[in-house]
Design a protein around this motif. Sequence first.
Motif, PDB file in Angstrom:
ATOM      1  N   ASP A 230      20.945 -74.253   9.984  1.00  0.00           N
ATOM      2  CA  ASP A 230      22.356 -74.625   9.818  1.00  0.00           C
ATOM      3  C   ASP A 230      22.681 -74.870   8.340  1.00  0.00           C
ATOM      4  O   ASP A 230      22.841 -76.008   7.911  1.00  0.00           O
ATOM      5  CB  ASP A 230      22.667 -75.867  10.661  1.00  0.00           C
ATOM      6  CG  ASP A 230      24.152 -76.198  10.672  1.00  0.00           C
ATOM      7  OD1 ASP A 230      24.951 -75.283  10.388  1.00  0.00           O
ATOM      8  OD2 ASP A 230      24.503 -77.360  10.951  1.00  0.00           O
ATOM      9  N   ILE A 231      22.749 -73.784   7.572  1.00  0.00           N
ATOM     10  CA  ILE A 231      23.181 -73.857   6.172  1.00  0.00           C
ATOM     11  C   ILE A 231      24.286 -72.827   5.981  1.00  0.00           C
ATOM     12  O   ILE A 231      24.063 -71.623   6.147  1.00  0.00           O
ATOM     13  CB  ILE A 231      22.031 -73.577   5.205  1.00  0.00           C
ATOM     14  CG1 ILE A 231      20.966 -74.673   5.307  1.00  0.00           C
ATOM     15  CG2 ILE A 231      22.547 -73.482   3.760  1.00  0.00           C
ATOM     16  CD1 ILE A 231      19.792 -74.471   4.386  1.00  0.00           C
ATOM     17  N   ILE A 233      26.962 -70.750   3.820  1.00  0.00           N
ATOM     18  CA  ILE A 233      27.241 -70.265   2.466  1.00  0.00           C
ATOM     19  C   ILE A 233      28.582 -69.538   2.489  1.00  0.00           C
ATOM     20  O   ILE A 233      28.735 -68.509   3.147  1.00  0.00           O
ATOM     21  CB  ILE A 233      26.134 -69.318   1.972  1.00  0.00           C
ATOM     22  CG1 ILE A 233      24.786 -70.041   1.929  1.00  0.00           C
ATOM     23  CG2 ILE A 233      26.474 -68.763   0.591  1.00  0.00           C
ATOM     24  CD1 ILE A 233      23.622 -69.151   1.539  1.00  0.00           C
ATOM     25  N   LYS A 291      19.370 -69.554   0.953  1.00  0.00           N
ATOM     26  CA  LYS A 291      19.405 -70.630   1.939  1.00  0.00           C
ATOM     27  C   LYS A 291      18.206 -71.558   1.769  1.00  0.00           C
ATOM     28  O   LYS A 291      18.340 -72.788   1.849  1.00  0.00           O
ATOM     29  CB  LYS A 291      19.415 -70.047   3.355  1.00  0.00           C
ATOM     30  CG  LYS A 291      20.760 -69.528   3.824  1.00  0.00           C
ATOM     31  CD  LYS A 291      20.699 -69.127   5.295  1.00  0.00           C
ATOM     32  CE  LYS A 291      22.058 -68.691   5.816  1.00  0.00           C
ATOM     33  NZ  LYS A 291      22.013 -68.343   7.264  1.00  0.00           N
ATOM     34  N   SER A 292      17.064 -70.964   1.529  1.00  0.00           N
ATOM     35  CA  SER A 292      15.845 -71.758   1.361  1.00  0.00           C
ATOM     36  C   SER A 292      15.927 -72.649   0.137  1.00  0.00           C
ATOM     37  O   SER A 292      15.531 -73.820   0.160  1.00  0.00           O
ATOM     38  CB  SER A 292      14.628 -70.833   1.265  1.00  0.00           C
ATOM     39  OG  SER A 292      14.437 -70.121   2.461  1.00  0.00           O
ATOM     40  N   LEU A 294      18.689 -73.735  -1.310  1.00  0.00           N
ATOM     41  CA  LEU A 294      19.694 -74.771  -1.075  1.00  0.00           C
ATOM     42  C   LEU A 294      19.126 -75.881  -0.202  1.00  0.00           C
ATOM     43  O   LEU A 294      19.390 -77.069  -0.435  1.00  0.00           O
ATOM     44  CB  LEU A 294      20.938 -74.166  -0.413  1.00  0.00           C
ATOM     45  CG  LEU A 294      21.798 -73.268  -1.306  1.00  0.00           C
ATOM     46  CD1 LEU A 294      22.880 -72.576  -0.490  1.00  0.00           C
ATOM     47  CD2 LEU A 294      22.424 -74.075  -2.438  1.00  0.00           C
ATOM     48  N   TYR A 295      18.322 -75.490   0.792  1.00  0.00           N
ATOM     49  CA  TYR A 295      17.667 -76.491   1.628  1.00  0.00           C
ATOM     50  C   TYR A 295      16.738 -77.364   0.784  1.00  0.00           C
ATOM     51  O   TYR A 295      16.744 -78.592   0.898  1.00  0.00           O
ATOM     52  CB  TYR A 295      16.864 -75.810   2.742  1.00  0.00           C
ATOM     53  CG  TYR A 295      15.885 -76.753   3.414  1.00  0.00           C
ATOM     54  CD1 TYR A 295      16.297 -77.608   4.431  1.00  0.00           C
ATOM     55  CD2 TYR A 295      14.549 -76.809   3.003  1.00  0.00           C
ATOM     56  CE1 TYR A 295      15.398 -78.489   5.018  1.00  0.00           C
ATOM     57  CE2 TYR A 295      13.660 -77.694   3.591  1.00  0.00           C
ATOM     58  CZ  TYR A 295      14.095 -78.526   4.594  1.00  0.00           C
ATOM     59  OH  TYR A 295      13.211 -79.412   5.164  1.00  0.00           O
ATOM     60  N   GLU A 298      18.641 -79.874  -1.382  1.00  0.00           N
ATOM     61  CA  GLU A 298      19.137 -81.032  -0.644  1.00  0.00           C
ATOM     62  C   GLU A 298      17.999 -81.958  -0.241  1.00  0.00           C
ATOM     63  O   GLU A 298      18.134 -83.183  -0.262  1.00  0.00           O
ATOM     64  CB  GLU A 298      19.908 -80.565   0.602  1.00  0.00           C
ATOM     65  CG  GLU A 298      21.241 -79.906   0.292  1.00  0.00           C
ATOM     66  CD  GLU A 298      22.147 -80.794  -0.539  1.00  0.00           C
ATOM     67  OE1 GLU A 298      22.307 -81.986  -0.182  1.00  0.00           O
ATOM     68  OE2 GLU A 298      22.674 -80.312  -1.565  1.00  0.00           O
ATOM     69  N   ARG A 299      16.856 -81.371   0.142  1.00  0.00           N
ATOM     70  CA  ARG A 299      15.696 -82.184   0.505  1.00  0.00           C
ATOM     71  C   ARG A 299      15.237 -83.026  -0.682  1.00  0.00           C
ATOM     72  O   ARG A 299      14.926 -84.209  -0.551  1.00  0.00           O
ATOM     73  CB  ARG A 299      14.552 -81.286   0.985  1.00  0.00           C
ATOM     74  CG  ARG A 299      13.351 -82.053   1.516  1.00  0.00           C
ATOM     75  CD  ARG A 299      12.116 -81.183   1.561  1.00  0.00           C
ATOM     76  NE  ARG A 299      11.691 -80.793   0.227  1.00  0.00           N
ATOM     77  CZ  ARG A 299      11.001 -81.588  -0.579  1.00  0.00           C
ATOM     78  NH1 ARG A 299      10.667 -82.804  -0.196  1.00  0.00           N
ATOM     79  NH2 ARG A 299      10.660 -81.171  -1.787  1.00  0.00           N
TER      80      ARG A 299
END
Length: 370
Positions: A230-231, A233, A291-292, A294-295, A298-299
């Motif tokens: 669930d990301i 863009i 996506k990876s 961006l994840y 955030e992590r």
Amino acid sequence: MDSYEYSKLLKTLQTKCENIAKILNPTALKARLLEIEALENDEGFWQDAQNAANITKQKRQYERTLETYTNLKNELDDAQELYQIALDEADSKTLELLFEQSALLEKHTQSVELSTMLNGEHDSANAIVTIQPGAGGTESQDWASMLYRMYLRWSERKGYKVELLDYQDGEEAGIKGVAFLIKGENAYGYAKSENGVHRLVRISPFDANANRHTSFASVQISPELDDDIDIVIEDKDIRIDTYRASGAGGQHVNKTESAIRITHTPTGIVVQCQNDRSQHKNKSTALKMLKSKLYELERAKLEDANANTDKSEIGWGHQIRSYVLAPYRQVKDLRSNFATSDTTAVLDGDIDSIIESVMIWQNAQKQEQN
């Protein structure tokens, strides 16, 4: 090693095994496997292919985890039983054999203990690795290529497979950048501790005066995420450019503009892919890379917030590890303080001890915060 030391070691390893059991909860794992087995026997289970695939993947992971723990427990129980029999019968040959095998037993226990630390949401995933040289031209570009080789050799040692996603040759030597996928169980869980700036000090092979130079390169690690992650863009937030594939990643150099570069405007993250002949496939892979990243961003933000860490001053001077080849030889991780003088082995991919030291340090940090 004498009998007293061996007995003391066995008690320590048994305690570690008990702690591992508390974390893994073998009883709960067995119960969940029985639940999955019941689901698989249901006629409607296989109609939802995506759900079935996810649960089957979960089942394999639970089975491997349970098998790993069971094998360790049996190994320790057997060692304890054999040790007691050898003591009772004054069997010096068996005792000597047990003493000789103690290092392997200790290493096996540590390996299983470390695997229990890989309990993050995506630790079992493949790892996307991006290496970028810092300022310094040829020096840093050559250093980036050395790191690339180090991770290729490490992946080979671990039995992982590597898929090249993007490769940009340096102007004189080395690389301007490289992105690749490390495929294997817990690849991200192990590799994520490499995330950060790596510093090299050496006598430059490009300096006619043989002066000592310091070079930097950035290593970014992110998990390969499933397509259903669930990301979101937005199209307005990205710029997509095409260019001709080149270098080691280009399979049809200077023929078509199949390579893809995506820039995420809000964060400034840039991803590139030229691995495939198809522009469509390269775009799909680049979006997955974005996506990876961006994840992972955030992590990291969440982790820093929980640790009350201010990362506003991160730059080339804030390295996680130093590799010194002159005037002395030493690789030192600045987080765990692990150090070794065997720089040749490290640069040839023998970095498990460093990674493990960081994992133990990070686990201790988490326990302190809790």
